[in-house]
Design an enzyme around this catalytic site. Structure first.
Site, mmCIF file in Angstrom:
data_model
loop_
_atom_site.group_PDB
_atom_site.id
_atom_site.type_symbol
_atom_site.label_atom_id
_atom_site.label_comp_id
_atom_site.label_asym_id
_atom_site.label_seq_id
_atom_site.Cartn_x
_atom_site.Cartn_y
_atom_site.Cartn_z
ATOM 1 N N HIS A 43 97.866 -30.808 66.897
ATOM 2 C CA HIS A 43 98.546 -32.624 67.199
ATOM 3 C C HIS A 43 98.579 -33.298 66.069
ATOM 4 O O HIS A 43 97.664 -32.730 64.886
ATOM 5 C CB HIS A 43 97.555 -32.945 68.290
ATOM 6 C CG HIS A 43 97.412 -32.207 69.669
ATOM 7 N ND1 HIS A 43 96.379 -32.125 70.479
ATOM 8 C CD2 HIS A 43 98.667 -32.081 70.299
ATOM 9 C CE1 HIS A 43 96.777 -31.462 71.711
ATOM 10 N NE2 HIS A 43 97.984 -31.832 71.811
ATOM 11 N N CYS B 17 90.340 -36.691 71.296
ATOM 12 C CA CYS B 17 90.903 -35.964 72.616
ATOM 13 C C CYS B 17 90.093 -36.155 73.756
ATOM 14 O O CYS B 17 90.478 -36.351 75.090
ATOM 15 C CB CYS B 17 91.005 -34.232 72.652
ATOM 16 S SG CYS B 17 91.147 -34.090 70.753
HETATM 17 N N1 GLY Z 1 92.230 -26.915 74.000
HETATM 18 C C1 GLY Z 1 92.689 -27.935 73.984
HETATM 19 C C2 GLY Z 1 94.359 -27.845 73.804
HETATM 20 O O1 GLY Z 1 94.783 -27.009 73.629
HETATM 21 O O2 GLY Z 1 94.854 -28.790 74.216
#
Ligand code: GLY
Length: 256
Positions: A164, A251
């Site tokens: 990300h 996250c």
């Molecule tokens: N394990 C977090 C993701 O892959 O979004």
């Protein structure tokens, strides 16, 4: 300033979360729960009221609530996660979002668009959005259309190495970002003061600015030192179990 955060307690299926780093082993569930509790307490210590949602066993990655929505002061966008096993998480976050936003201000990213909140980095009214394996052009276009009436700008950013956008770059304050890897020289962020984390501390680029302080993953002394030297109060928070499944500090919550 953030007044609220939403988090979701991990379910026991967390141990089966998506990972690009199987060599780190599966998360220890009890340790993950304890770390989650410490994360909530860190947010609360910074005057953030935290809403804690119950575990969703059917979605191993559902504690990573950041990917399911993007929240502004007066609007919310429910995302459409790009990871097939995470699609249903967006619908599951909706009741919590309705507690804070009127229906008319809750927008959606819909298929074939995909977008995950981990790819969205806000700098005032500009939203940098990583074009990643999880977020596609259609998702970014739809996000742009939604935010335009609110006077917000969307800047797509091509990603090469990271899962990300916020795996590698995070906004601190002023014109300052914390960067690792491909973002140390990325032209899209040339106008920022870039604070590099050393290569061996790359994971620590996913720090979290909260109300003037910075949450830092525990165990990254150089990053911690660099942030303290800049004058930020620093709160180390252990995320070792979430790191095993590619998760980090940002996250684990939605902040608004
Ligand atoms: N394990 C977090 C993701 O892959 O979004």
């Amino acid at each position: 300033m953030f007044k609220h955060a939403i988090v979701r307690t991990p379910g026991t299926t967390l141990t089966r979360g998506i990972t690009g780093h199987p060599e780190l082993g599966a998360p220890d569930y009890e340790r993950a729960l304890a770390q989650h509790g410490a994360y909530i307490r860190a947010l609360e210590s910074l005057a953030v009221e935290v809403a804690v949602l119950p575990p969703l066993e059917e979605y191993p990655d559902s504690c990573f609530v950041e990917d399911t929505a993007v929240l502004g002061e007066t609007w919310a966008v429910i995302t459409c996660p790009g990871a097939p096993s995470r699609k249903g998480e967006a619908e599951a976050i909706l009741p919590a979002i309705r507690e804070f936003y009127p229906e008319a201000r809750i927008h959606r990213i819909t298929a074939p668009g995909t977008l995950e909140g981990g790819d969205v980095m806000r700098v005032e009214d500009t939203f940098y959005v990583g074009r990643s394996a999880r977020t596609n052009d259609e998702g970014i276009r739809r996000f742009q259309d939604i935010l335009k009436p609110y006077g917000c700008r969307v800047v797509p950013v091509a990603l090469r190495e990271v899962l990300h956008l916020k795996t590698g770059i995070n906004y601190l304050s002023g014109r300052r970002v914390l960067v690792s890897g491909e973002f140390t020289g990325h032209p899209d962020f040339a106008g920022f003061e870039r604070i590099p984390v050393p290569p061996q501390e790359g994971y620590a680029a996913n720090c979290l600015w909260v109300n003037g302080s910075v949450l830092v993953p525990a165990g990254f002394p150089q990053t911690e030192g660099a942030l303290r030297a800049l004058g930020y109060p620093v709160l180390p928070v252990d995320t070792s179990e979430y790191r095993k499944i590619d998760g980090g500090l940002s996250c684990l919550s939605l902040r608004f």
